[in-house]
Design a protein around this motif. Structure first.
Motif, short mmCIF file in Angstrom:
data_model
loop_
_atom_site.label_atom_id
_atom_site.label_comp_id
_atom_site.label_asym_id
_atom_site.label_seq_id
_atom_site.Cartn_x
_atom_site.Cartn_y
_atom_site.Cartn_z
N LYS A 27 0.84 -1.21 0.00
CA LYS A 27 0.00 0.00 0.00
C LYS A 27 0.87 1.25 0.00
N SER A 28 1.87 1.28 0.87
CA SER A 28 2.72 2.48 0.97
C SER A 28 3.43 2.76 -0.36
N ARG A 32 2.86 6.00 -3.18
CA ARG A 32 3.99 6.85 -3.58
C ARG A 32 4.28 6.74 -5.07
N THR A 101 -2.56 7.79 4.66
CA THR A 101 -1.35 8.00 3.85
C THR A 101 -1.67 8.90 2.66
N SER A 172 7.07 9.04 12.16
CA SER A 172 5.97 8.89 11.20
C SER A 172 6.47 9.06 9.78
N ALA A 173 6.35 7.98 9.01
CA ALA A 173 6.76 8.04 7.60
C ALA A 173 5.82 8.92 6.81
N GLN A 174 4.57 9.00 7.26
CA GLN A 174 3.63 9.85 6.53
C GLN A 174 4.01 11.32 6.65
N ARG A 199 9.89 3.82 7.55
CA ARG A 199 9.99 3.32 6.17
C ARG A 199 10.47 4.43 5.24
N ILE A 319 4.34 -1.02 13.04
CA ILE A 319 3.25 -0.18 13.53
C ILE A 319 1.88 -0.62 13.01
N ASP A 320 1.84 -1.25 11.84
CA ASP A 320 0.54 -1.69 11.30
C ASP A 320 0.20 -3.12 11.68
N LYS A 347 -4.89 5.33 14.58
CA LYS A 347 -4.90 4.67 13.27
C LYS A 347 -6.35 4.66 12.74
C1 S3P Z 1 2.52 4.71 6.31
C2 S3P Z 1 3.05 5.06 7.53
C3 S3P Z 1 2.50 4.61 8.81
C4 S3P Z 1 1.56 3.43 8.63
C5 S3P Z 1 0.61 3.61 7.49
C6 S3P Z 1 1.37 3.80 6.20
C7 S3P Z 1 3.14 5.23 5.09
O1 S3P Z 1 1.76 5.67 9.37
O2 S3P Z 1 0.84 3.20 9.82
O3 S3P Z 1 -0.25 2.51 7.36
O4 S3P Z 1 2.82 4.73 3.99
O5 S3P Z 1 3.95 6.15 5.18
P1 S3P Z 1 2.47 6.80 10.32
O6 S3P Z 1 3.35 7.61 9.49
O7 S3P Z 1 1.30 7.58 10.85
O8 S3P Z 1 3.17 6.01 11.38
#
Ligand code: S3P
Length: 435
Positions: A27-28, A32, A101, A172-174, A199, A319-320, A347
């Protein structure tokens, strides 16, 4: 999940799981790949794109802003990039569906556009905190209006952005990705420091699209003023989707599953380590690289699990995966303690509360703490649980049903389509009794 459809599942005990399970695209990476392809120069070919509601919502938003996207076959997209400044504004709201995201990254991407955008989401997304992106974006010169820090987000166009150095308060990667995407449009350099590495797909993919970026675990830095070159993207299978099968085969006696070509970015595989600490037998075979990402086949066999004190350092890397871990802990012998995971409360649902209420309904002893839970493993009974509109809660309880003494009814499972279309069929193909 944006529709009003309600769907309940019943998961019953099964004998053993066997076979190969090919889980859908990450998904991530899919989000992107669509965003960067859209603003690149030239046509990008994406393979393995997740056909989930979340990632399709992101594609639909970009199509609404003038990006032509072809879908020659399932999981395949040809994106006709419009270049960094080629998006055209829409006078209609842009619907991110259930996707945090999608909304957070797009807020960053749209902060430096010439036009206004209004990002909206479904009921669950409309309750998720957005200040974590709007505040640092404001420091870059963006203006994003959001009542009480919640969606909808009104991203004002025509703002001149400048780079910042920003230390993320929470890993937080987001948020990191939103700032890096805004940084593409900013004058000067944008540097992000993380309290724990997350990530790094945005960093890697920017590099693959030809944007100069420096990054190492916990840090990323780029400058505005370059361009993205279209490229081909191969999306690996989603570790977070594989997670349900890792737990399922671990807890159900006699099981043996192979999950081919799963993405094994080390910032995603914390659950692998956690399950191994609990005694799981999971091997990685055919390890290699695909589209610049580590991939491998995961081979998982049943073993008896025992409870653990989860090392806090693993939390951001899984985290997921906590809903799945909670199910493993509920079946394991002894006590499992989770701490340092307060992010679970914001979440798609409050995942600590959703799992605690559901597991308790199935007779499991679980105590909620502000940032985790204490779970005493043992037998799982039957009963009815709510998904709370959260795909990962629904799938985790489907796993719990495999070993429950009586049927587990899971309410409101249509949301599974946000991240894992076809879960029910794949699960039943390898031995679940889910309907
Ligand atoms: C994601 C980052 C995570 C994760 C989410 C996808 C991403 O969230 O929980 O499902 O794709 O960057 P956070 O950045 O809020 O930790």
């Amino acid at each position: 999940m944006s529709g009003a459809q309600r769907l309940d599942w019943v998961s019953r005990s099964a004998t053993a799981l066997h076979g190969d399970v090919i889980v859908p695209g990450d998904k991530s990476v899919s989000h992107r790949s669509m965003m960067l392809s859209a603003i690149a120069d030239g046509n990008s070919h994406i393979r393995g794109f997740l056909e989930g509601e979340d990632t399709r919502a992101t594609a639909a938003v970009l199509a609404q802003l003038g990006v032509r996207i072809e879908a020659p076959s399932a999981g395949e997209r040809i994106v006709h990039g419009v270049g960094l400044d080629g998006l055209r504004g829409s006078n209609q709201p842009l619907d991110c569906g259930n996707a945090g995201t999608g909304m957070r990254l797009l807020a960053g991407l749209f902060a430096g556009q010439a036009f206004d955008s209004i990002l909206v989401g479904d009921e669950s997304l409309s309750k998720r905190p957005m200040r974590r992106v709007t505040e640092p974006l404001a420091k870059m010169g963006a203006q994003i209006d959001a009542q009480d820090g919640l969606p909808p987000l009104h991203v004002r166009g025509g703002r001149k952005l400048h780079g910042i150095r920003y230390e993320l308060p929470v890993a937080s990667a987001q948020v990191k990705s939103a700032l890096l995407l805004a940084g593409l449009y900013a004058e000067g350099s944008t540097e992000i420091i993380e309290p724990h590495p997350t990530r790094d797909y945005t960093e890697r993919m920017l590099q693959a699209f030809g944007w100069p970026i420096e990054f190492s675990p916990g840090r990323a830095k780029l400058e505005g003023g370059h361009r993205l070159r279209a490229t081909d993207v191969v999306v690996p299978a989603d570790f977070s989707s594989a997670a349900f099968f890792l737990v399922a085969a671990s807890v159900l006696p006699g099981s043996l599953l192979r999950l081919p070509a799963v993405g094994l970015n080390p910032r995603r595989t914390g659950l692998l380590e956690a399950l191994r600490l609990m005694g799981a037998d999971i091997r990685i075979e055919n390890q290699g690289e695909s589209g610049g990402e580590a991939v491998g086949d995961l081979v998982v066999r049943h073993t008896a699990l025992h409870g653990i004190e989860l090392p806090e350092a693993l939390v951001p890397d899984m985290i997921d995966e906590f809903p799945a871990l909670f199910v493993a802990a509920a079946i394991a012998k002894g006590r499992t303690v989770v701490r340092g995971a307060a992010e679970l409360r914001v979440k798609e649902s409050d995942r600590i509360a959703s799992m605690a209420v559901g597991l308790r309904a199935l007779g499991v002893r679980i105590e909620e703490t502000p940032d985790g839970a204490i779970i005493d493993g043992g037998a799982i009974g039957g009963g009815t649980v709510e998904s709370h509109g959260d795909h990962r809660i629904a799938m985790s309880f489907a796993v719990a049903g495999l070993v429950a003494r009586e049927a587990v009814t899971i309410r409101d499972c249509a949301n599974v389509a946000t991240s894992f279309p076809g879960f029910l069929e794949l699960a039943n193909d390898c031995g679940f009794a889910l309907g």
